[in-house]
Scaffold this motif. Sequence first.
Motif, PDB file in Angstrom:
ATOM      1  N   GLN A  30      71.233  -6.340  23.050  1.00  0.00           N
ATOM      2  CA  GLN A  30      70.445  -5.933  24.218  1.00  0.00           C
ATOM      3  C   GLN A  30      69.381  -4.897  23.849  1.00  0.00           C
ATOM      4  OE1 GLN A  30      70.909  -7.358  27.327  1.00  0.00           O
ATOM      5  NE2 GLN A  30      72.339  -8.699  26.233  1.00  0.00           N
ATOM      6  N   ASN A  31      69.516  -4.293  22.663  1.00  0.00           N
ATOM      7  CA  ASN A  31      68.554  -3.294  22.210  1.00  0.00           C
ATOM      8  C   ASN A  31      67.295  -3.918  21.603  1.00  0.00           C
ATOM      9  OD1 ASN A  31      70.233  -0.961  22.770  1.00  0.00           O
ATOM     10  ND2 ASN A  31      71.481  -1.610  21.022  1.00  0.00           N
ATOM     11  N   TYR A  32      67.235  -5.254  21.568  1.00  0.00           N
ATOM     12  CA  TYR A  32      66.137  -5.933  20.879  1.00  0.00           C
ATOM     13  C   TYR A  32      65.552  -7.053  21.725  1.00  0.00           C
ATOM     14  CZ  TYR A  32      68.478  -3.591  17.025  1.00  0.00           C
ATOM     15  OH  TYR A  32      69.076  -2.651  16.238  1.00  0.00           O
ATOM     16  N   HIS A  33      64.273  -7.328  21.457  1.00  0.00           N
ATOM     17  CA  HIS A  33      63.629  -8.545  21.924  1.00  0.00           C
ATOM     18  C   HIS A  33      63.554  -9.511  20.743  1.00  0.00           C
ATOM     19  CE1 HIS A  33      62.609  -6.383  25.528  1.00  0.00           C
ATOM     20  NE2 HIS A  33      61.760  -7.307  25.960  1.00  0.00           N
ATOM     21  N   PHE A  34      63.439 -10.800  21.045  1.00  0.00           N
ATOM     22  CA  PHE A  34      63.395 -11.822  20.008  1.00  0.00           C
ATOM     23  C   PHE A  34      61.951 -12.253  19.771  1.00  0.00           C
ATOM     24  CE2 PHE A  34      67.587 -13.001  22.195  1.00  0.00           C
ATOM     25  CZ  PHE A  34      68.290 -12.042  21.464  1.00  0.00           C
ATOM     26  N   PHE A  35      61.517 -12.165  18.522  1.00  0.00           N
ATOM     27  CA  PHE A  35      60.165 -12.554  18.135  1.00  0.00           C
ATOM     28  C   PHE A  35      60.107 -14.067  17.946  1.00  0.00           C
ATOM     29  CE2 PHE A  35      57.073 -12.778  14.340  1.00  0.00           C
ATOM     30  CZ  PHE A  35      56.005 -13.059  15.168  1.00  0.00           C
ATOM     31  N   LYS A  36      59.190 -14.706  18.676  1.00  0.00           N
ATOM     32  CA  LYS A  36      59.050 -16.153  18.603  1.00  0.00           C
ATOM     33  C   LYS A  36      57.570 -16.540  18.513  1.00  0.00           C
ATOM     34  CE  LYS A  36      62.118 -18.709  20.454  1.00  0.00           C
ATOM     35  NZ  LYS A  36      62.893 -19.591  21.352  1.00  0.00           N
ATOM     36  N   VAL A  37      57.335 -17.791  18.157  1.00  0.00           N
ATOM     37  CA  VAL A  37      55.987 -18.340  18.063  1.00  0.00           C
ATOM     38  C   VAL A  37      55.973 -19.664  18.806  1.00  0.00           C
ATOM     39  CG1 VAL A  37      54.285 -19.357  16.498  1.00  0.00           C
ATOM     40  CG2 VAL A  37      55.407 -17.205  15.885  1.00  0.00           C
ATOM     41  N   GLY A  39      55.879 -23.280  19.816  1.00  0.00           N
ATOM     42  CA  GLY A  39      56.111 -24.497  19.058  1.00  0.00           C
ATOM     43  C   GLY A  39      57.222 -24.400  18.039  1.00  0.00           C
ATOM     44  N   CYS A  40      57.744 -23.186  17.804  1.00  0.00           N
ATOM     45  CA  CYS A  40      58.842 -23.003  16.849  1.00  0.00           C
ATOM     46  C   CYS A  40      60.090 -22.610  17.627  1.00  0.00           C
ATOM     47  CB  CYS A  40      58.495 -21.933  15.820  1.00  0.00           C
ATOM     48  SG  CYS A  40      59.850 -21.586  14.654  1.00  0.00           S
ATOM     49  N   PRO A  41      61.184 -23.333  17.487  1.00  0.00           N
ATOM     50  CA  PRO A  41      62.377 -23.054  18.286  1.00  0.00           C
ATOM     51  C   PRO A  41      63.169 -21.833  17.822  1.00  0.00           C
ATOM     52  CG  PRO A  41      62.828 -24.845  16.769  1.00  0.00           C
ATOM     53  CD  PRO A  41      61.357 -24.530  16.632  1.00  0.00           C
ATOM     54  N   SER A  42      62.921 -21.375  16.619  1.00  0.00           N
ATOM     55  CA  SER A  42      63.756 -20.325  16.028  1.00  0.00           C
ATOM     56  C   SER A  42      63.314 -18.917  16.428  1.00  0.00           C
ATOM     57  CB  SER A  42      63.726 -20.425  14.507  1.00  0.00           C
ATOM     58  OG  SER A  42      64.245 -21.646  14.067  1.00  0.00           O
ATOM     59  N   ILE A  43      64.276 -18.020  16.439  1.00  0.00           N
ATOM     60  CA  ILE A  43      63.986 -16.584  16.519  1.00  0.00           C
ATOM     61  C   ILE A  43      63.603 -16.125  15.124  1.00  0.00           C
ATOM     62  CG2 ILE A  43      64.978 -14.303  16.942  1.00  0.00           C
ATOM     63  CD1 ILE A  43      66.872 -15.688  18.969  1.00  0.00           C
ATOM     64  N   LEU A  44      62.443 -15.489  15.001  1.00  0.00           N
ATOM     65  CA  LEU A  44      61.891 -15.130  13.687  1.00  0.00           C
ATOM     66  C   LEU A  44      62.162 -13.683  13.315  1.00  0.00           C
ATOM     67  CD1 LEU A  44      58.476 -16.951  14.141  1.00  0.00           C
ATOM     68  CD2 LEU A  44      60.546 -17.817  13.016  1.00  0.00           C
ATOM     69  N   GLY A  45      62.596 -12.877  14.281  1.00  0.00           N
ATOM     70  CA  GLY A  45      62.900 -11.479  14.006  1.00  0.00           C
ATOM     71  C   GLY A  45      63.382 -10.794  15.268  1.00  0.00           C
ATOM     72  N   TYR A  46      63.995  -9.629  15.093  1.00  0.00           N
ATOM     73  CA  TYR A  46      64.424  -8.794  16.215  1.00  0.00           C
ATOM     74  C   TYR A  46      63.485  -7.592  16.307  1.00  0.00           C
ATOM     75  CZ  TYR A  46      68.933 -11.300  16.166  1.00  0.00           C
ATOM     76  OH  TYR A  46      69.925 -12.253  16.200  1.00  0.00           O
ATOM     77  N   ILE A  47      62.883  -7.399  17.468  1.00  0.00           N
ATOM     78  CA  ILE A  47      61.968  -6.280  17.706  1.00  0.00           C
ATOM     79  C   ILE A  47      62.668  -5.265  18.603  1.00  0.00           C
ATOM     80  CG2 ILE A  47      59.694  -5.592  18.538  1.00  0.00           C
ATOM     81  CD1 ILE A  47      58.785  -8.478  18.290  1.00  0.00           C
ATOM     82  N   VAL A 136      62.064 -11.500   8.145  1.00  0.00           N
ATOM     83  CA  VAL A 136      62.625 -11.537   6.790  1.00  0.00           C
ATOM     84  C   VAL A 136      61.507 -11.287   5.780  1.00  0.00           C
ATOM     85  CG1 VAL A 136      63.790 -12.966   5.065  1.00  0.00           C
ATOM     86  CG2 VAL A 136      64.410 -13.170   7.489  1.00  0.00           C
ATOM     87  N   SER A 137      61.764 -10.363   4.853  1.00  0.00           N
ATOM     88  CA  SER A 137      60.818 -10.153   3.759  1.00  0.00           C
ATOM     89  C   SER A 137      61.508 -10.469   2.435  1.00  0.00           C
ATOM     90  CB  SER A 137      60.283  -8.720   3.760  1.00  0.00           C
ATOM     91  OG  SER A 137      61.328  -7.786   3.555  1.00  0.00           O
ATOM     92  N   TYR A 138      60.684 -10.712   1.423  1.00  0.00           N
ATOM     93  CA  TYR A 138      61.182 -11.157   0.126  1.00  0.00           C
ATOM     94  C   TYR A 138      60.682 -10.217  -0.965  1.00  0.00           C
ATOM     95  CZ  TYR A 138      61.980 -15.454   2.764  1.00  0.00           C
ATOM     96  OH  TYR A 138      62.398 -16.358   3.705  1.00  0.00           O
ATOM     97  N   GLY A 139      61.524  -9.999  -1.980  1.00  0.00           N
ATOM     98  CA  GLY A 139      61.117  -9.137  -3.068  1.00  0.00           C
ATOM     99  C   GLY A 139      61.919  -9.441  -4.319  1.00  0.00           C
ATOM    100  N   VAL A 140      61.631  -8.677  -5.367  1.00  0.00           N
ATOM    101  CA  VAL A 140      62.383  -8.790  -6.624  1.00  0.00           C
ATOM    102  C   VAL A 140      62.897  -7.408  -7.008  1.00  0.00           C
ATOM    103  CG1 VAL A 140      61.016 -10.754  -7.429  1.00  0.00           C
ATOM    104  CG2 VAL A 140      60.355  -8.434  -8.118  1.00  0.00           C
ATOM    105  N   HIS A 141      64.073  -7.386  -7.609  1.00  0.00           N
ATOM    106  CA  HIS A 141      64.633  -6.154  -8.173  1.00  0.00           C
ATOM    107  C   HIS A 141      65.130  -6.465  -9.570  1.00  0.00           C
ATOM    108  CE1 HIS A 141      64.993  -2.974  -4.923  1.00  0.00           C
ATOM    109  NE2 HIS A 141      64.379  -3.989  -4.328  1.00  0.00           N
TER     110      HIS A 141
END
Length: 323
Positions: A30-37, A39-47, A136-141
Amino acid sequence: MTKSYLDLVNECDRFPYYHDDPTFYISHLQNYHFFKVTGCPSILGYICNSVVEKFPWPEDCWSIDSANRTVTLVTAPGATPSQRSELVAKTLAEAVKRNTFEILNGWRDELYPVYGPKGEFLLELERSASPLFGIVSYGVHVTCYVDDADGIRIWVPRRSKTKQTYPGMLDNTVAGGMSTGERPSECVVREAMEEASLPEDVVKANAVPTGCITYLYVRGENAGGETGLLQPEVEYVYDIPLDASVVPKPCDSEVEAFHLFTVEETKQALANGEFKPNCSMVLVDFFLRHGIITPENEPDFLEISARLHRRLEFPTASHALAN
């Protein structure tokens, strides 16, 4: 207070799990909104709700549904990634103009990709803004180490005290975020030169891909900017065994110095909480793979092993296929 390996994992993978307490998890969302675009059915992030309230959302391209807690980037059918990205960029430019978010003071001029449920490239946005959208972000370690008659020793840099994020903390030998279109191996070579002055031929000849770690981090004060923002991350992990004669050296202002730590010195620094949170995760993974943490010496072995590889709540992309 001495920190266990599980404590370190908990500090990085901080978002609750549904199966641990379904009631609490649902309440926490409940502390977040769902980021969407469109035409895309998925939730892409929590704001975070606080971010939604502060953002100067242009009404011509954003739809805020408070009842369903969604923030949707509204575009025409068939919109291209560049068209979506341009709308997000204009929104961020207005936020910067109004000085809405402290985190945007660390503007990097690097673009992070956002992918759909089939790995399709949807859009890209400024790196420093990614936690505002919870994407989601991507990186290398990379862990560079020496393994000879004196045992395993690990090259550990200390971050500059002037860095905006995690100033003065210990880090992995080489680490960095992957921009749109960059592959993990390319990022390793680039970051190894930029951060540790390691020649390309040495890196390409010795870098060993060893898997990845995934987690959902909740930003605290050391991260810089607003707290409570979400960072779901995929970190591709590499080992680089080096001859003792090869010495990493700072190449920019991000690192103060490199130190060659014994395993015991590394353990102590981890227990003291001296490492950046996700770097602790990478070193715990290194310890598991090199038999330093074993089922016989670590009572939380199974929990630690599982928690290094969280199944993220959002779409992810294979970098064998991603553009």
